[in-house]
Design a protein around this motif. Structure first.
Motif: not given
Length: 369
Positions: A143, A147, A150, A188, A191, A194, A198
């Motif tokens: 993750w 993140n 992205c 954000m 997501l 999230s 983060p």
């Protein structure tokens, strides 16, 4: 000691030694921003596979939390396989591709062994605490990668790519405008999960100083900032920001589509990797070749190439040469043309001679033998 020695790098902790515009990982030097740029080339389908593995480990972690001692022995082998598969996937990307898999295997062999069952089953056991911290890291790392990607892809596509100059000032303005924009914040927030790792412009880290030999003078000692991270997303965000601070930033190659790190104020469009269009050239060389071809149709090198290849085609039509000889001669002409475009001395002295029809046909026949 050399910069980067005696670092702690594993699933739970990562560290970087920072000196000037370089970072050191296990004693090897990289330009600041190298690791952030490297992970940006991770294919989304592979990252999604890591997320699937993370979800499997998360489900197993819940089972292990609730399991009694008798159940743990049955669950541990499956959990070990899941974590091992995750490690295999992570080894495709920096920094995990630079870490010792053997060391990580030793950790797996110990904490997932039958000998650990008793300690894991005890609620106040340090072994149990470490065991679940390790599983939590395995869940969070994919993750953190997702993140970060992205956020970094958004920054490069919408801000860095538009810059006319690539230096610290322009990068600082671009990063400020991006990270404070509502469109970035909305991206954000939307997501999936999230709340896991983060994206933040204020990465969590610990910093100290170590003393090491100067890379430029082995007799001199220097202060080196050692930065330690407990989360992979903080590692990547710090490296991205430190790179921008040093004037380094990711840029997407127009040739192969991969991200490469720019380290000066220029705005190159192509990287130095092998061109997917023609493996004889780098993307930069191939891009220059195409650009020159588009802009300089009357260039002397192209003019001679066009004249000779037209003649070769006419000779084929008149059955003066075979199709095989025609193809080989055209290939030779293309080779000489490209060499002349990249070598001014050859263009001035040897190109015209090699491009004479007799010489082209002679070399082509030799290669057909």
């Amino acid at each position: 000691m050399p910069i980067g020695e005696r670092q702690t790098n594993n699933m739970l902790h990562l560290s970087l030694d920072v000196w000037r515009d370089q970072v050191f990982f296990h004693s090897r030097a990289y330009p600041a921003g190298y690791f952030a740029n490297g992970i940006m080339n991770a294919p989304l389908d592979e990252v999604n596979a890591l997320l699937d593995q993370s979800n499997r480990i998360a489900a197993m972690t819940r089972q292990l939390h609730e399991a009694q001692r008798e159940e743990l022995s049955d669950l541990l082998p499956e959990a070990k396989r899941a974590v091992s598969a995750l490690l295999d996937g992570l080894r495709r990307y920096p920094p995990y591709c630079l870490m010792s898999r053997a060391d990580e295997n030793e950790v797996l062999d110990v904490i997932f062994s039958d000998a650990s069952v008793n300690d894991i089953s005890k609620q106040d056991s340090p072994v149990r605490e470490f065991f679940f911290r390790y599983l939590a890291a395995a869940v969070m790392i994919p993750w953190g990668i997702y993140n970060f990607l992205c956020g970094a892809w958004f920054l490069e596509l919408n801000y860095l790519r538009r810059l006319k100059k690539r230096d610290e000032t322009h990068f600082a303005v671009a990063a400020h405008d991006c990270f404070s924009s509502e469109s970035f914040q909305k991206e954000m927030r939307e997501l999936t999960h999230s709340g896991y790792e983060p994206f933040t412009v204020m990465p969590s880290l610990r910093s100290s100083y170590v003393f090491a030999r100067s890379p430029q003078n082995k007799k001199a000692m220097v202060f080196v900032n050692r930065v330690l991270f407990d989360h992979i997303i903080d590692f990547y965000i710090y490296d991205l920001m430190n790179g921008l601070h040093c004037g380094h930033a990711p840029s997407k190659c127009l040739g192969c589509g991969k991200f490469f790190l720019t380290t000066n104020a220029h705005t190159p469009k192509y990287c130095d990797g092998v061109s997917p269009q023609n493996s004889k050239y780098t993307c930069r060389q191939y891009g220059a070749l195409i650009r020159q071809k588009e802009q300089n149709e009357n260039h002397p090198v192209y003019a001679l190439f066009k004249t000779r290849t037209n003649t070769i085609r006419k000779h084929l039509e008149r059955k003066k040469i075979s199709p095989a000889l025609r193809a080989a001669a055209i290939t030779m002409a293309e080779t000489y043309r490209d060499k002349a475009l990249f070598d001014n001395a050859y263009a001035a002295a040897g190109y015209a001679l090699d491009m004479e029809l007799a010489n082209l046909y002679a070399e082509a026949e030799r290669r057909l033998e």
